[in-house]
Design a protein around this motif. Structure first.
Motif, PDB file in Angstrom:
ATOM      1  N   ALA A   1      -1.116  -9.025   7.865  1.00 20.11           N
ATOM      2  CA  ALA A   1       0.194  -9.357   7.304  1.00 20.11           C
ATOM      3  C   ALA A   1       0.257  -8.979   5.830  1.00 20.11           C
ATOM      4  O   ALA A   1       1.277  -8.476   5.343  1.00 20.11           O
ATOM      5  CB  ALA A   1       0.482 -10.842   7.486  1.00 20.11           C
ATOM      6  N   GLY A   2      -0.850  -9.222   5.117  1.00 18.11           N
ATOM      7  CA  GLY A   2      -0.891  -8.840   3.706  1.00 18.11           C
ATOM      8  C   GLY A   2      -0.739  -7.339   3.517  1.00 18.11           C
ATOM      9  O   GLY A   2      -0.065  -6.885   2.592  1.00 18.11           O
ATOM     10  N   ASP A   3      -1.363  -6.561   4.409  1.00 22.11           N
ATOM     11  CA  ASP A   3      -1.238  -5.099   4.321  1.00 22.11           C
ATOM     12  C   ASP A   3       0.202  -4.652   4.562  1.00 22.11           C
ATOM     13  O   ASP A   3       0.707  -3.741   3.893  1.00 22.11           O
ATOM     14  CB  ASP A   3      -2.162  -4.433   5.335  1.00 22.11           C
ATOM     15  N   ARG A   4       0.870  -5.282   5.534  1.00 22.91           N
ATOM     16  CA  ARG A   4       2.268  -4.911   5.795  1.00 22.91           C
ATOM     17  C   ARG A   4       3.150  -5.275   4.603  1.00 22.91           C
ATOM     18  O   ARG A   4       4.079  -4.542   4.256  1.00 22.91           O
ATOM     19  CB  ARG A   4       2.767  -5.613   7.068  1.00 22.91           C
TER      20      ARG A   4
ATOM     21  N   ASP B   1      -3.596  -6.153  -4.865  1.00 21.94           N
ATOM     22  CA  ASP B   1      -2.155  -6.331  -5.062  1.00 21.94           C
ATOM     23  C   ASP B   1      -1.723  -5.836  -6.440  1.00 21.94           C
ATOM     24  O   ASP B   1      -0.743  -6.324  -6.997  1.00 21.94           O
ATOM     25  CB  ASP B   1      -1.780  -7.806  -4.889  1.00 21.94           C
ATOM     26  N   GLU B   2      -2.442  -4.859  -6.986  1.00 22.31           N
ATOM     27  CA  GLU B   2      -2.161  -4.366  -8.337  1.00 22.31           C
ATOM     28  C   GLU B   2      -1.602  -2.949  -8.282  1.00 22.31           C
ATOM     29  O   GLU B   2      -2.209  -2.050  -7.695  1.00 22.31           O
ATOM     30  CB  GLU B   2      -3.427  -4.401  -9.193  1.00 22.31           C
TER      31      GLU B   2
ATOM     32  N   ILE C   1       1.349  -4.011 -12.722  1.00 20.04           N
ATOM     33  CA  ILE C   1       2.086  -4.996 -11.920  1.00 20.04           C
ATOM     34  C   ILE C   1       1.104  -5.716 -11.002  1.00 20.04           C
ATOM     35  O   ILE C   1       0.402  -5.081 -10.209  1.00 20.04           O
ATOM     36  CB  ILE C   1       3.177  -4.316 -11.071  1.00 20.04           C
ATOM     37  N   ASP C   2       1.051  -7.024 -11.100  1.00 16.53           N
ATOM     38  CA  ASP C   2       0.190  -7.831 -10.228  1.00 16.53           C
ATOM     39  C   ASP C   2       1.058  -8.851  -9.503  1.00 16.53           C
ATOM     40  O   ASP C   2       1.888  -9.522 -10.124  1.00 16.53           O
ATOM     41  CB  ASP C   2      -0.887  -8.540 -11.045  1.00 16.53           C
ATOM     42  N   LEU C   3       0.881  -8.960  -8.183  1.00 12.16           N
ATOM     43  CA  LEU C   3       1.682  -9.893  -7.388  1.00 12.16           C
ATOM     44  C   LEU C   3       1.141 -11.312  -7.549  1.00 12.16           C
ATOM     45  O   LEU C   3      -0.069 -11.544  -7.455  1.00 12.16           O
ATOM     46  CB  LEU C   3       1.664  -9.487  -5.915  1.00 12.16           C
ATOM     47  N   ASP C   4       2.034 -12.247  -7.777  1.00  5.87           N
ATOM     48  CA  ASP C   4       1.644 -13.646  -7.960  1.00  5.87           C
ATOM     49  C   ASP C   4       1.354 -14.284  -6.601  1.00  5.87           C
ATOM     50  O   ASP C   4       2.134 -14.147  -5.657  1.00  5.87           O
ATOM     51  CB  ASP C   4       2.758 -14.425  -8.666  1.00  5.87           C
ATOM     52  N   ASN C   5       0.218 -14.979  -6.528  1.00  8.03           N
ATOM     53  CA  ASN C   5      -0.149 -15.753  -5.329  1.00  8.03           C
ATOM     54  C   ASN C   5      -0.271 -14.889  -4.070  1.00  8.03           C
ATOM     55  O   ASN C   5      -0.094 -15.386  -2.949  1.00  8.03           O
ATOM     56  CB  ASN C   5       0.869 -16.871  -5.070  1.00  8.03           C
TER      57      ASN C   5
ATOM     58  N   GLU D   1       5.396  -2.546   2.452  1.00 12.30           N
ATOM     59  CA  GLU D   1       6.834  -2.675   2.224  1.00 12.30           C
ATOM     60  C   GLU D   1       7.148  -2.722   0.729  1.00 12.30           C
ATOM     61  O   GLU D   1       8.100  -2.082   0.262  1.00 12.30           O
ATOM     62  CB  GLU D   1       7.351  -3.936   2.916  1.00 12.30           C
ATOM     63  N   LEU D   2       6.354  -3.459  -0.027  1.00 11.20           N
ATOM     64  CA  LEU D   2       6.598  -3.542  -1.468  1.00 11.20           C
ATOM     65  C   LEU D   2       6.393  -2.190  -2.149  1.00 11.20           C
ATOM     66  O   LEU D   2       7.124  -1.845  -3.078  1.00 11.20           O
ATOM     67  CB  LEU D   2       5.676  -4.591  -2.095  1.00 11.20           C
TER      68      LEU D   2
END
Length: 641
Positions: free
Chosen positions: A262-265, A290-291, A246-250, A269-270
């Motif tokens: 913010a990216g870490d939070r 983000d993988e 699973i890779d998050l887009d953008n 959460e995800l």
């Protein structure tokens, strides 16, 4: 200053030897006198000689007895001192020590034993160690230990024991057999340490080595170990497994816009959302960035994977509020199956990763099962990436220039720089094939810098030759624009080339400036302050609102070619294009329509009084030498050519 015991001992032996010698001389004198009473010139009664002999013999015997007693006392005191020293050393040792007889009854223990086990010496002396053990290893375990001691004379290893308070603890122990006469075992000595803390530390290190510190999910090392373990116990054709990458887009856009915190939070959460969706035979891992990976240990069928993938896409896509921003994230999922797509961990991960890239390339926010043709495409992409690095190093990249036409005046008023790859074997390759690869492999930054520098040098060279081609438009990638040093790098290029800032136009897409609006406004303001012209590229394909659009210091809007496709045949398309032109004019911006390929499209734009156009209907992108010839042509002459 006192003499050493060795020197004192030597002096004592010399005095004793001298005393014995004198006594023997006295005895000898007495015996001689008894046999020769008148030899000395006067007579002595025999009785006095006898008395002297007895006295001398008594003195000799007393001296010898005294010497023996003194030596025995000295030996005893040395032995006592040695025993006391050994006891002191044992009591100050950090290791627990225990001495038993041949029947394994405890004879003595040291202070460390009492501290570690909690048993005072008086409670254990006379007992056997097995009465104090935890029972953790059972009688068979103890029998194994003592069998080894009987065979080899020692045993060393780890055992569990129980303290007096009942708590279990691990200890590292060595048991040695002692033979006093060299043949028969008379005693056993055991030395051990409490290794609870070291084992706990090792477990903490093991956990940290196999888990991601941000999300507490198992990491790549744990995934490799789990895959290898399960695959080793699986039977191809009977057992089926699955791997979902699973890779998050953008995600990088969010990271760059709102910051890494913010990216870490967001990732935290995800990861919690995804973990909730895992079933009994499903495990979630984070590989980094983000993988994520889902390992399905028991696969019932592809339908279950489709349902799981759809659920993960839906859960991930639900809005998230981070630092006051409502974010929407979508995942691209690649799926590989065991044994069809690989029979080892590396093959499964590689093929699921390949399928994920296909999902990303086909619209994102979806899933793809791995298929064999993907391997060939992935190999081609990897080869292309390698060749692209070489292309930049060996100057295989070139710039072509497409003129922009003043539609009303009918003349060239600017050019747009477009990069091409002059491949040694494949010939000229367009940017659509290699720019996405450059963005993914990190080559877009040096490539973008080269394009901007080369274009500025070319405009300056034309100006030095007295050739006026108008402004030079250069596309700027999102990666370039978001670099903290971007404005400074543009300033350095202008200073290096000597190009007036008014001759440079930077084209930036809507999506680029809409991620991190406040930062984009600052960057655009600094560029505009230098005198550089700014244009929104592919206008209409993004999601910018008028409220934001009015805040950006822009000069032009470039209408995307997709809006021109059917303007001469589709009334709705014509109305939409008219609205875009009127919108740009109401904002005080010039309009540039790209992708004009037919005469009817050009005529429609002329009726809308669109200021600038570019496209194959007028000129194709050509080399710097060829484009110079277009500068003085009129519109209709150029179109006819």
């Amino acid at each position: 200053m006192s003499s050493s015991p060795a020197v004192a001992g030597r002096k004592f032996r010399l005095v004793a030897l001298a005393t014995v010698s004198l006594l023997w001389c006295a005895i000898g004198r007495c015996l001689w006198l008894m046999r020769h009473p008148v030899a000395s010139g006067f007579e002595r009664p025999a009785a006095w000689s006898t008395v002297g002999l007895v006295v001398a013999l008594g003195a000799l015997l007393s001296g010898l007895v005294w010497l023996v007693l003194r030596q025995m006392d000295r030996v005893g005191r040395v032995a006592e001192a040695r025993v006391a020293l050994q006891s002191l050393i044992a009591d100050h040792a950090s290791e627990a020590m225990m001495l038993t007889d041949r029947a394994q009854r405890i004879l003595s223990v040291n202070a460390a034993f009492e501290t570690i086990t909690g048993y005072p010496a008086r409670e254990v002396i006379g007992n056997t160690p097995t009465r104090l053990s935890a029972g953790h290893h059972g009688l068979a375990g103890h029998r194994t230990v003592w069998d080894h001691v009987a065979e080899h004379g020692y045993w060393e290893g780890e055992l569990w024991d129980r303290r007096k308070d009942g708590t279990l603890y691990p200890r590292q122990m060595r048991i040695s057999a002692i033979c006093e006469n060299g043949t028969e075992v008379s005693h056993y000595v055991a030395v051990f340490n409490d290794i609870s803390e070291s084992k706990a530390q090792a477990q903490r290190l093991e956990y940290l080595a196999r888990h991601d510190p941000l999300t507490n999910l198992p990491n790549r090392l744990a995934l490799d170990a789990q895959l290898a373990k399960v695959i080793d116990g699986s039977v191809p054709g009977i057992d089926r497994l699955a791997l979902l990458v699973i890779d998050l887009d953008n995600f990088k856009t969010i990271n760059d816009s709102l910051g890494h915190a913010a990216g870490d939070r967001l990732l935290g959460e995800l990861s919690r959302r995804l973990a909730v969706q895992m079933g009994p035979a499903q495990r979630l891992f984070r590989l980094g960035g983000d993988e994520f990976v889902v390992f399905v240990e028991q696969l019932d069928g592809e339908e279950a994977l489709i349902e799981l993938s759809s659920r993960l896409i839906r859960i991930t896509g639900e809005p998230l509020e981070i630092d006051g921003h409502v974010l929407h994230v979508t995942p691209s999922i690649g799926i590989s199956l065991y044994p069809e797509d690989g029979r080892d961990a590396q093959a499964l991960i590689r093929n699921a990763d390949t399928a994920m890239y296909y999902a990303k390339a086909n619209g994102r926010a979806n899933y793809k099962f791995f298929t064999e043709p993907m391997n060939a495409a992935a190999t081609k992409r990897l080869h292309l990436e390698s060749e692209l690095w070489r292309a930049l190093a060996e100057n295989q990249l070139v710039l072509h220039y497409q003129p922009q036409i003043d539609l009303l005046a009918g003349k060239v008023v600017g050019v747009e720089a477009l990069v091409r790859w002059r491949h040694p074997q494949r010939g000229l390759i367009g940017p659509a094939e290699f720019i996405p690869v450059a963005e993914e492999c990190g080559l877009i930054l040096p490539l973008g810098h080269w394009v901007l520098l080369t274009a500025c040098r070319q405009v300056k060279a034309w100006l030095d030759q007295g050739i006026d081609m108008g402004e030079m438009a250069v596309n700027i990638s999102a990666h370039q624009f978001r670099q903290p040093e971007f404005v400074q790098s543009v300033r350095r290029i202008l200073a290096e080339t000597g190009l007036p800032a008014s001759r440079l136009e930077l084209e930036i897409t809507e999506s680029t400036i809409m991620h991190g609006v406040d930062e984009a406004i600052v960057t655009l303001g600094e560029l505009r302050g230098m005198g550089i012209r700014l244009a929104i590229d592919d206008f209409g394909t993004g999601y910018s609102s008028l409220a934001y659009l009015r805040r950006f210091p822009l000069d032009r809007l470039k209408i995307d070619r997709s809006f021109l496709a059917d303007v001469d045949t589709d009334r709705d398309a014509a109305s939409l294009l008219t609205s875009i032109v009127l919108l740009g004019r109401s904002l005080g911006l010039q309009l540039v329509a790209e992708g004009v390929e037919r005469f009817a499209q050009a005529e429609f734009l002329r009726t809308l009084e669109c200021e600038r156009v570019q496209g194959y209907h007028f000129y194709q992108p050509v080399s710097a030498e060829e484009v110079v010839g277009f500068g003085g042509f009129g519109l209709f002459a150029a179109a006819a050519a």
